[in-house]
Each structure stands twice: as C-alpha cells, then as structure tokens.
Design a protein around this motif. Sequence first.
Motif, PDB file in Angstrom:
ATOM      1  N   TRP A 128       0.835  -1.198   0.000  1.00  0.00           N
ATOM      2  CA  TRP A 128       0.000   0.000   0.000  1.00  0.00           C
ATOM      3  C   TRP A 128       0.877   1.258   0.000  1.00  0.00           C
ATOM      4  CZ3 TRP A 128      -5.397   1.144   1.932  1.00  0.00           C
ATOM      5  CH2 TRP A 128      -6.258   0.079   1.724  1.00  0.00           C
ATOM      6  N   THR A 129       1.858   1.288   0.877  1.00  0.00           N
ATOM      7  CA  THR A 129       2.700   2.479   1.002  1.00  0.00           C
ATOM      8  C   THR A 129       3.513   2.698  -0.261  1.00  0.00           C
ATOM      9  OG1 THR A 129       2.855   1.945   3.363  1.00  0.00           O
ATOM     10  CG2 THR A 129       4.304   3.663   2.536  1.00  0.00           C
ATOM     11  N   LEU A 130       4.042   1.624  -0.827  1.00  0.00           N
ATOM     12  CA  LEU A 130       4.796   1.756  -2.074  1.00  0.00           C
ATOM     13  C   LEU A 130       3.886   2.183  -3.221  1.00  0.00           C
ATOM     14  CD1 LEU A 130       7.432   1.459  -3.613  1.00  0.00           C
ATOM     15  CD2 LEU A 130       6.946  -0.994  -3.862  1.00  0.00           C
ATOM     16  N   ALA A 131       2.656   1.660  -3.257  1.00  0.00           N
ATOM     17  CA  ALA A 131       1.713   2.057  -4.307  1.00  0.00           C
ATOM     18  C   ALA A 131       1.384   3.543  -4.219  1.00  0.00           C
ATOM     19  CB  ALA A 131       0.439   1.217  -4.216  1.00  0.00           C
ATOM     20  N   VAL A 132       1.225   4.052  -3.005  1.00  0.00           N
ATOM     21  CA  VAL A 132       0.975   5.493  -2.835  1.00  0.00           C
ATOM     22  C   VAL A 132       2.173   6.292  -3.327  1.00  0.00           C
ATOM     23  CG1 VAL A 132       0.705   7.321  -1.103  1.00  0.00           C
ATOM     24  CG2 VAL A 132      -0.688   5.246  -0.967  1.00  0.00           C
ATOM     25  N   LEU A 150       3.505   0.999 -11.146  1.00  0.00           N
ATOM     26  CA  LEU A 150       2.349   1.015 -10.242  1.00  0.00           C
ATOM     27  C   LEU A 150       1.488  -0.227 -10.450  1.00  0.00           C
ATOM     28  CD1 LEU A 150       0.568   2.399  -8.144  1.00  0.00           C
ATOM     29  CD2 LEU A 150      -0.503   3.710 -10.003  1.00  0.00           C
ATOM     30  N   GLY A 151       1.280  -0.613 -11.705  1.00  0.00           N
ATOM     31  CA  GLY A 151       0.489  -1.810 -11.981  1.00  0.00           C
ATOM     32  C   GLY A 151       1.104  -3.063 -11.390  1.00  0.00           C
ATOM     33  N   VAL A 152       2.437  -3.171 -11.472  1.00  0.00           N
ATOM     34  CA  VAL A 152       3.124  -4.333 -10.902  1.00  0.00           C
ATOM     35  C   VAL A 152       2.931  -4.375  -9.390  1.00  0.00           C
ATOM     36  CG1 VAL A 152       5.397  -5.339 -10.443  1.00  0.00           C
ATOM     37  CG2 VAL A 152       4.817  -4.550 -12.756  1.00  0.00           C
ATOM     38  N   VAL A 153       3.088  -3.233  -8.730  1.00  0.00           N
ATOM     39  CA  VAL A 153       2.943  -3.192  -7.270  1.00  0.00           C
ATOM     40  C   VAL A 153       1.505  -3.506  -6.860  1.00  0.00           C
ATOM     41  CG1 VAL A 153       3.024  -1.678  -5.245  1.00  0.00           C
ATOM     42  CG2 VAL A 153       4.887  -1.649  -6.904  1.00  0.00           C
ATOM     43  N   LEU A 171      -8.279   4.765  -5.055  1.00  0.00           N
ATOM     44  CA  LEU A 171      -7.566   5.532  -6.082  1.00  0.00           C
ATOM     45  C   LEU A 171      -8.485   5.848  -7.260  1.00  0.00           C
ATOM     46  CD1 LEU A 171      -4.106   3.705  -6.094  1.00  0.00           C
ATOM     47  CD2 LEU A 171      -4.674   5.916  -5.074  1.00  0.00           C
ATOM     48  N   ALA A 172      -9.341   4.895  -7.621  1.00  0.00           N
ATOM     49  CA  ALA A 172     -10.297   5.161  -8.700  1.00  0.00           C
ATOM     50  C   ALA A 172     -11.243   6.289  -8.318  1.00  0.00           C
ATOM     51  CB  ALA A 172     -11.085   3.894  -9.017  1.00  0.00           C
ATOM     52  N   GLY A 173     -11.723   6.265  -7.072  1.00  0.00           N
ATOM     53  CA  GLY A 173     -12.584   7.350  -6.611  1.00  0.00           C
ATOM     54  C   GLY A 173     -11.862   8.678  -6.587  1.00  0.00           C
ATOM     55  N   GLY A 174     -10.593   8.664  -6.161  1.00  0.00           N
ATOM     56  CA  GLY A 174      -9.811   9.891  -6.142  1.00  0.00           C
ATOM     57  C   GLY A 174      -9.594  10.462  -7.527  1.00  0.00           C
ATOM     58  N   LEU A 175      -9.351   9.584  -8.493  1.00  0.00           N
ATOM     59  CA  LEU A 175      -9.186  10.060  -9.868  1.00  0.00           C
ATOM     60  C   LEU A 175     -10.480  10.660 -10.405  1.00  0.00           C
ATOM     61  CD1 LEU A 175      -7.030   7.174 -11.404  1.00  0.00           C
ATOM     62  CD2 LEU A 175      -6.323   9.545 -11.100  1.00  0.00           C
ATOM     63  N   PRO A 293      -2.948   0.489   6.709  1.00  0.00           N
ATOM     64  CA  PRO A 293      -2.084   0.794   5.555  1.00  0.00           C
ATOM     65  C   PRO A 293      -2.372   2.137   4.893  1.00  0.00           C
ATOM     66  CG  PRO A 293      -2.881  -1.468   5.442  1.00  0.00           C
ATOM     67  CD  PRO A 293      -3.665  -0.780   6.525  1.00  0.00           C
ATOM     68  N   GLY A 294      -3.516   2.742   5.202  1.00  0.00           N
ATOM     69  CA  GLY A 294      -3.836   4.033   4.600  1.00  0.00           C
ATOM     70  C   GLY A 294      -3.208   5.216   5.301  1.00  0.00           C
ATOM     71  N   TYR A 295      -2.586   5.010   6.455  1.00  0.00           N
ATOM     72  CA  TYR A 295      -2.105   6.136   7.256  1.00  0.00           C
ATOM     73  C   TYR A 295      -0.747   6.710   6.864  1.00  0.00           C
ATOM     74  CZ  TYR A 295      -6.056   5.995  10.392  1.00  0.00           C
ATOM     75  OH  TYR A 295      -7.329   6.074  10.900  1.00  0.00           O
ATOM     76  N   PRO A 296       0.182   5.960   6.302  1.00  0.00           N
ATOM     77  CA  PRO A 296       1.473   6.577   5.971  1.00  0.00           C
ATOM     78  C   PRO A 296       1.349   7.850   5.133  1.00  0.00           C
ATOM     79  CG  PRO A 296       1.711   4.215   5.879  1.00  0.00           C
ATOM     80  CD  PRO A 296       0.251   4.486   6.127  1.00  0.00           C
ATOM     81  N   MET A 297       0.433   7.882   4.155  1.00  0.00           N
ATOM     82  CA  MET A 297       0.303   9.088   3.334  1.00  0.00           C
ATOM     83  C   MET A 297      -0.266  10.248   4.151  1.00  0.00           C
ATOM     84  SD  MET A 297      -2.820   7.902   0.847  1.00  0.00           S
ATOM     85  CE  MET A 297      -4.421   7.346   1.474  1.00  0.00           C
ATOM     86  N   LEU A 298      -1.143   9.954   5.122  1.00  0.00           N
ATOM     87  CA  LEU A 298      -1.669  11.032   5.962  1.00  0.00           C
ATOM     88  C   LEU A 298      -0.586  11.559   6.888  1.00  0.00           C
ATOM     89  CD1 LEU A 298      -5.233   9.816   7.030  1.00  0.00           C
ATOM     90  CD2 LEU A 298      -4.481  10.861   4.887  1.00  0.00           C
ATOM     91  N   LEU A 299       0.213  10.673   7.455  1.00  0.00           N
ATOM     92  CA  LEU A 299       1.305  11.109   8.328  1.00  0.00           C
ATOM     93  C   LEU A 299       2.299  11.966   7.550  1.00  0.00           C
ATOM     94  CD1 LEU A 299       1.960   7.753  10.238  1.00  0.00           C
ATOM     95  CD2 LEU A 299       0.812   9.798  11.134  1.00  0.00           C
ATOM     96  N   ALA A 300       2.568  11.574   6.309  1.00  0.00           N
ATOM     97  CA  ALA A 300       3.505  12.346   5.487  1.00  0.00           C
ATOM     98  C   ALA A 300       2.950  13.735   5.178  1.00  0.00           C
ATOM     99  CB  ALA A 300       3.802  11.590   4.196  1.00  0.00           C
ATOM    100  N   ALA A 301       1.684  13.788   4.760  1.00  0.00           N
ATOM    101  CA  ALA A 301       1.079  15.084   4.436  1.00  0.00           C
ATOM    102  C   ALA A 301       0.963  15.961   5.675  1.00  0.00           C
ATOM    103  CB  ALA A 301      -0.292  14.877   3.797  1.00  0.00           C
ATOM    104  N   GLY A 302       0.598  15.368   6.809  1.00  0.00           N
ATOM    105  CA  GLY A 302       0.489  16.145   8.040  1.00  0.00           C
ATOM    106  C   GLY A 302       1.829  16.667   8.509  1.00  0.00           C
TER     107      GLY A 302
END
Length: 499
Positions: A128-132, A150-153, A171-175, A293-302
Amino acid sequence: MRPAARVAITTAVFLVLFATAFTGSWFRDEFYYLACSRRMDWGYVDHPPLCVAILWLVRHTLGDSLVALRSIAALFTAASVWLTGSIARRFGAGAFGEALAMVAAAVAPAMLAVGTFYSMNVFDLFFWTLAVRLTIEVVDRPTDRGWVALGVVLGLGLLNKISMLWLGAGLAGGLLLTPARALLRTRGPWIAGGIAALFFAPHVLWQVRYGWPTAEFVREASRGKMLTNTPLSFVAAQVMNMQPLTLPVWGAGLLALLADARQRRWRLLGIAFLVVAGILIANRTSRSAYLTPGYPMLLAAGAVWWESVIRRPAVRAVCLAVLVIGGIATVPLAVPLLPVDTYVAYSRALGVAPGTDEKNELGRLPQFFADRQGWDRFVGDVARAWSRLTPEERARAVVFTGNYGEAGAVERLGRDAGMVSVSGHNNYWLWGPGDRPADPIVLLTRRPERAERLFATVEKVGETDCGDCMPYENHLPIYIARGPKRPLSEVWPQLKHYE
C-alpha cells in the motif's frame, strides 16, 4: 534529513520488532502460513498465494525458525516506515517534516503490531505504502514506465491480500472526483489496471476452480466470528491504533490533502483514504486495523503541514521528543516484549483492557497477545496423548483439531513426534483428511458426543493447559477415538468450517 537519521529511525524499528524473535512466542497464524508453504498453490481459502510463496523461499534459504520469520516481518515494516519518509519528501518536506512523518509511523501501535509476526499483513502495509509513493510519481510526472511500475505493485499487492482492492477503489474514486481525472483520458491508468489484473488472474482462476471459497469464508466470518463495529467505535479505534499523540499529524494530513491548496495535486489521495474508510465502516464487521495501511500518506502530508507551521528548532525538537517518549510508553501494548504478568500490570496501569475484534471470551490478555501463548505446552499435551498409542496405531493415526492454529502448531512443533494433524478449518479442510486410515484419532473437542456417534470407543486421556492462551484452547479435552464406523473421508464434507 540526513541519510544517517533515516537509517537510524528505520534501524530502530527493525531492532524493536526483530527482538520478538527471541521471546519464543509463536503467533498462531505463523503455523498456518508455514503449513500453506508446504502445500504450494495459487490460492488458499483465506488469502492469496504471494506471502506463502515468499515464505517458501524463506524456509528454503533461512529455515522456518522464529528468527527467520520475524526478520522478514521486521524488515518489511521498517521499509514501510522508510517509505513514509520518502512520501513526505515527495510532498515537499524538509528534514523536520520527514523526521516527523517517520517517527509518527514508527510509534504507531497498529503499524508496529503488524511487524511482530509473519503474515500477509506486513506485506500489505508495504505494498500500500509503495503504491501510494508510485501514485504520487505518476500524478506529478506521468510516464508509461511509472504506470507499469504502479500496476506491478498493485498486482503483487492483490496476490498478497485481496484488500488491495480497497486501495484500488480508493484511487479510482480519487481520480474520478478530482482534476486528476484527466489522467483517465490517457493510457497510463488502464495500463496499470491491466497489469494488476493480469497478476491477479491466476488466483481468480483458482477461486473459480474451488467454487469461490474466499467469498464463503468472508461471509461466514462476518456472520459468526466478527464483532459488529459501529461507525463511532471504528473511528475511535483509529486514534488508539495510531497512538493518540499522532492524531494531530495524520488529522492535519487528511485535512491538508482535502483542502490545502499546497497539496492540491495529491487531493486524490485524501479522497482515496475516505473511500477506503467508508467501505470498511459500511461493512460493520471490519477490524479497525484494516485501515492501518492508509495512514502513511496522511502522516507524510500532516508532517509537511506542521513543518510549515512550526519554525523554531527547539519547538520542533520538543515535538519529536514527545512523540518518541509517548511511543516508548505504548510500544509494550503492540510489541510482545514484556513478561505476561508485567504486561498485565502495565496495561492495567494505563487503563487498557484486553480486547478482541472477534466473538471470543478473553482472559488476562488481549487476543493479539493470547494467540502467542502456550503453544509448546499445548502441543506437549497432545504429544502425551499421542504417546499412549502403540507404534502400529501411530502409523495409522491423525490428530484432529478445531482450527488452523492448533493444526499448524501440531504440524510444526509436533513433527519430531511424528504427529499428523488434520482439521476442518479453512484450507485444512480443502487439503482433505489425508491418506491415513485415521484409526485411531487423537481428538481435541468440547463436544465428544459427536465423536461417539462415529467411533466405537471414545476415551478421554487428558486436556490442554496452555496458561494465558485463548480460553477456548485452554483446558481443552483430549480424546482417543477408535473403531470408526465410517471412513473419515466419507464424513469429511460435513466437517467444513470456513471462518
């Protein structure tokens, strides 16, 4: 942030988690994964094959000891912390922002807990973190090479755990809901999706071959095993899972991804997090840790946001110190390093009661720790019953257990005694009763009347005593059943227990 600091934080996480290899406390799922790795396939009732394939490689290179298994778990969890810092740098963080993101990830109990035993979850966090991280690249600088990566991961993530579909949906919803939807008019997202589907196809074919067992497993677990998780309790659990002191970091990160003009390019990630959270909350029986697994991107942005607010070096140092001290205080709640009596006293002092996401009675320990207790004693008790059989009987006998943890423990810890375990639980049922006559059977059950209908004699010969293990496995009666009235293979269809 200097490379030495990154290495120091990552190494500290690895060492704390690797220390669990020397406690001697197997986690029940590790026995099951080992059993799966001796029966390689494109899928299993409760998970896809990748984590098992990796374990097969580990067994054939490093062995199947706790040191071998825990080194892999610790390594991939530490790598996820490293990637959290990398995401922060990509968001524009300087030295403080990167350190804040990595330290916040490193002290989060839910992230640490993932790395305390070998399972698909440790790879799930990593993928998850690598995909983000790769998503950030293709949104900022889209190239075919980036989309392929990204597809491979994503494909590997799906082969590891089906919950990667949640990230795909996010990710589909975000796009779709952000200006990044323009990327859908390019071939990149479709390349990534096609590659991920290609990777996942062998497991889908396996599901078709066996009649979609995972769908049955999920349905039965939701109905009979998991506790109902209300929206309020699910959200409240996130604060504890991620360490209360990190709430200002990931909370600011979510708001920044959704509303801060400086993070506009990455808004799809904030939407993705909300989509995944919505899916889990709507399910009502999802474990609260599924969102981890969704939190690393939030911690980074915060961390980037806080870096723009906190300018004084002294204040920054205090913030990091508070996180570290708070994290040290909660590490024993996630990493099983304390003796049981010490842990019980410590958790009570903090006001933390034993908990579980399942409909199980608890003892002094939460299920996450109880599932590590007493396996040597448990298998020793079964071995004593096994020793009552004559050599001729042992050549024909099997041990029938109630779940994959018990069956896997007997298989791994009882192999020197020659014990052969079978079970109707999950993939053990799919593997079948084996080719032994199963006369006699060493049986672990609290309902001997079922065996009495199938065997001429059923004799109680002992019971388990595994201390602070889960209560349903403590003082579990052990029987020897002889003289089957019907072959085990004939009654096997009635013994299926997917949960």
